[in-house]
Design a protein around this motif. Structure first.
Motif, short mmCIF file in Angstrom:
data_model
loop_
_atom_site.label_atom_id
_atom_site.label_comp_id
_atom_site.label_asym_id
_atom_site.label_seq_id
_atom_site.Cartn_x
_atom_site.Cartn_y
_atom_site.Cartn_z
N UNK A 125 0.84 -1.27 0.01
CA UNK A 125 -0.03 -0.16 -0.05
C UNK A 125 1.08 1.21 -0.01
N UNK A 126 1.23 1.68 -1.19
CA UNK A 126 2.21 2.68 -1.42
C UNK A 126 1.82 4.16 -1.02
N UNK A 127 2.43 4.71 0.03
CA UNK A 127 2.08 6.08 0.01
C UNK A 127 3.54 6.86 0.12
N UNK A 128 4.38 6.55 -0.42
CA UNK A 128 5.67 7.39 -0.63
C UNK A 128 5.58 8.64 -1.24
N UNK A 129 6.09 9.58 -0.79
CA UNK A 129 6.07 10.94 -1.28
C UNK A 129 7.15 10.57 -2.53
N UNK A 130 6.31 10.84 -3.56
CA UNK A 130 7.39 10.81 -5.02
C UNK A 130 7.88 12.27 -5.32
N UNK A 131 7.11 13.22 -4.68
CA UNK A 131 7.50 14.54 -5.19
C UNK A 131 9.02 14.91 -4.75
N UNK A 132 10.16 14.96 -5.37
CA UNK A 132 11.33 15.06 -4.96
C UNK A 132 11.79 16.51 -4.45
N UNK A 133 10.92 17.48 -4.79
CA UNK A 133 11.01 18.76 -4.08
C UNK A 133 10.53 18.78 -2.89
N UNK A 134 9.24 18.41 -2.80
CA UNK A 134 8.71 18.27 -1.35
C UNK A 134 9.16 17.19 -0.39
N UNK A 135 9.81 16.28 -0.78
CA UNK A 135 10.60 15.31 0.01
C UNK A 135 11.97 16.16 0.55
N UNK A 136 12.82 16.68 -0.39
CA UNK A 136 13.99 17.51 -0.03
C UNK A 136 13.70 18.54 1.10
N UNK A 137 12.28 19.22 0.78
CA UNK A 137 11.94 20.14 1.93
C UNK A 137 11.82 19.45 3.26
N UNK A 138 11.06 18.35 3.09
CA UNK A 138 10.76 17.57 4.41
C UNK A 138 12.11 17.16 5.22
N UNK A 139 13.11 16.61 4.34
CA UNK A 139 14.34 16.22 5.01
C UNK A 139 15.09 17.28 5.64
N UNK A 140 14.85 18.58 4.82
CA UNK A 140 15.81 19.62 5.36
C UNK A 140 14.93 20.04 6.59
N UNK A 141 13.71 19.97 6.69
CA UNK A 141 13.05 20.74 7.88
C UNK A 141 13.21 19.61 9.13
N UNK A 142 12.94 18.56 8.83
CA UNK A 142 13.12 17.74 9.85
C UNK A 142 14.25 16.80 10.27
N UNK A 143 14.97 16.69 9.34
CA UNK A 143 16.48 16.13 9.57
C UNK A 143 16.48 14.70 9.55
N UNK A 144 15.10 14.28 9.04
CA UNK A 144 15.04 12.64 8.90
C UNK A 144 15.43 12.57 6.84
N UNK A 145 16.74 12.07 7.03
CA UNK A 145 17.08 11.72 5.50
C UNK A 145 16.97 10.27 5.03
N UNK A 146 16.70 9.90 3.80
CA UNK A 146 17.00 8.60 3.42
C UNK A 146 18.08 8.23 2.98
N UNK A 147 18.76 7.07 3.54
CA UNK A 147 20.03 6.77 3.05
C UNK A 147 20.05 5.59 1.76
N UNK A 148 20.77 5.01 1.33
CA UNK A 148 20.93 4.13 0.39
C UNK A 148 19.98 2.85 0.89
N UNK A 149 20.23 2.46 2.17
CA UNK A 149 19.66 1.37 2.76
C UNK A 149 18.11 1.55 2.64
N UNK A 150 17.71 2.80 3.11
CA UNK A 150 15.98 3.11 2.98
C UNK A 150 15.61 2.93 1.63
N UNK A 151 16.44 3.33 0.68
CA UNK A 151 15.85 3.16 -0.90
C UNK A 151 15.69 1.73 -1.41
N UNK A 152 16.71 1.02 -0.97
CA UNK A 152 16.90 -0.29 -1.32
C UNK A 152 15.56 -0.84 -0.51
N UNK A 153 15.34 -0.80 0.60
CA UNK A 153 14.43 -1.45 1.43
C UNK A 153 12.82 -0.96 0.80
N UNK A 154 12.74 0.21 0.29
CA UNK A 154 11.55 0.62 -0.36
C UNK A 154 11.32 -0.23 -1.56
#
Length: 282
Positions: A125-154
């Motif tokens: 049930x895929x609810x991943x944020x595919x908008x790169x611009x929005x995702x980058x802002x979320x990572x910038x604001x929250x400090x939660x950044x996806x690593x290569x491991x999380x990308x492979x897991x997804x």
């Protein structure tokens, strides 16, 4: 959510697949569509909600928040909570419509639709944020950044679903209130990112509109050139700006009978040049 070990669970069968009410999601993996349907069955049971049965809207809202928390624990940013809620309601409505189809109407077409739904229910049930611009802002604001491991897991959860997120159990020990506050902050950051994106689009559209306006007011193509020794003035954009920035001497004031004539950047009134010639000859 409470345990169902000592209680009779609600069960609904669609085709050859049985859907059993479930409380919560399996740790370390992302929920499938079937998991979401089974959690909706749980939340909509009257005995789970207390004195009154929950509405589908309320159940979907609770489940969307819980689903978003589950993804966040895996360091994965999702779409907005309200959008998750809409996806849940749409899928559950389809499940309900198929399940409630009368046996007399369960023809070959129904069987094919039910089989397609059951087959897709085993997928993420895929609810991943595919908008790169929005995702980058979320990572910038929250400090939660996806690593290569999380990308492979997804990617694994979208296909073979063999991987397990090992840090899930440790992160589950965080207080629910802390996680809820973090998600609320992310929703605020998501709103800021969306407003910034819309603002950039508006600026870009305004810039393009201004360019088109300038192209439509070319001096060479649309208006007469300004004569060196006096003559009809050129009504170009540059000339108009120049006239706006300068004051007309009192000695060369326009006669009262001519003051009703207005100059436009795009056109002049009929008879304007004739009136100018008359003023010059006075």
């Amino acid at each position: 959510m409470e345990s169902l070990d000592t209680e009779v669970r609600a069960r609904k069968t669609l085709g050859t697949v049985e859907y059993v009410e479930s409380s919560g999601f399996t740790q370390g993996i992302l929920p499938t569509k079937k998991d979401v349907v089974q959690n909706m069955l749980y939340l909509l049971q009257p005995k789970r909600a207390g004195q009154a049965q929950r509405s589908k809207e309320d159940a979907a809202q609770l489940l969307a928040e819980h689903l978003q928390e589950h993804w966040l624990v895996c360091n994965l940013h999702t779409i907005a909570t309200q959008n998750i809620k809409k996806l849940i309601l749409k899928m559950y409505e389809e499940f309900t419509r198929l399940y409630q189809t009368r046996k007399q109407r369960q023809n070959q077409a129904f069987t094919e639709r039910a089989d397609r739904f059951n087959e897709s229910s085993e997928k993420l049930f895929d609810v991943f944020c595919t908008d790169a611009q929005t995702r980058n802002k979320l990572e910038e604001y929250s400090g939660i950044k996806m690593t290569s491991i999380e990308w492979k897991f997804l990617e694994d959860q979208r296909s073979e679903r063999k991987m397990y997120y090992e840090d899930f159990t440790d992160k589950q020990e965080l207080k629910m209130m802390d996680r809820r506050q973090k998600i609320q902050c992310l929703e605020h950051f998501r709103k800021l990112a969306r407003e910034e994106k819309e603002g950039n689009k508006a600026k870009e559209m305004k810039y393009k509109s201004d360019e088109q306006s300038d192209e439509g007011t070319s001096v060479d193509e649309s208006y007469p050139a300004e004569e060196e020794n006096g003559g009809a003035p050129a009504f170009s954009l540059r000339g108009r700006r120049k006239r706006l920035c300068t004051t007309t001497p009192e000695s060369t004031a326009m006669p009262l009978e001519c003051q009703h004539i207005r100059m436009s950047i795009r056109r002049v009134r009929p008879g304007f040049y004739e009136t100018v010639e008359k003023v010059k000859n006075c």
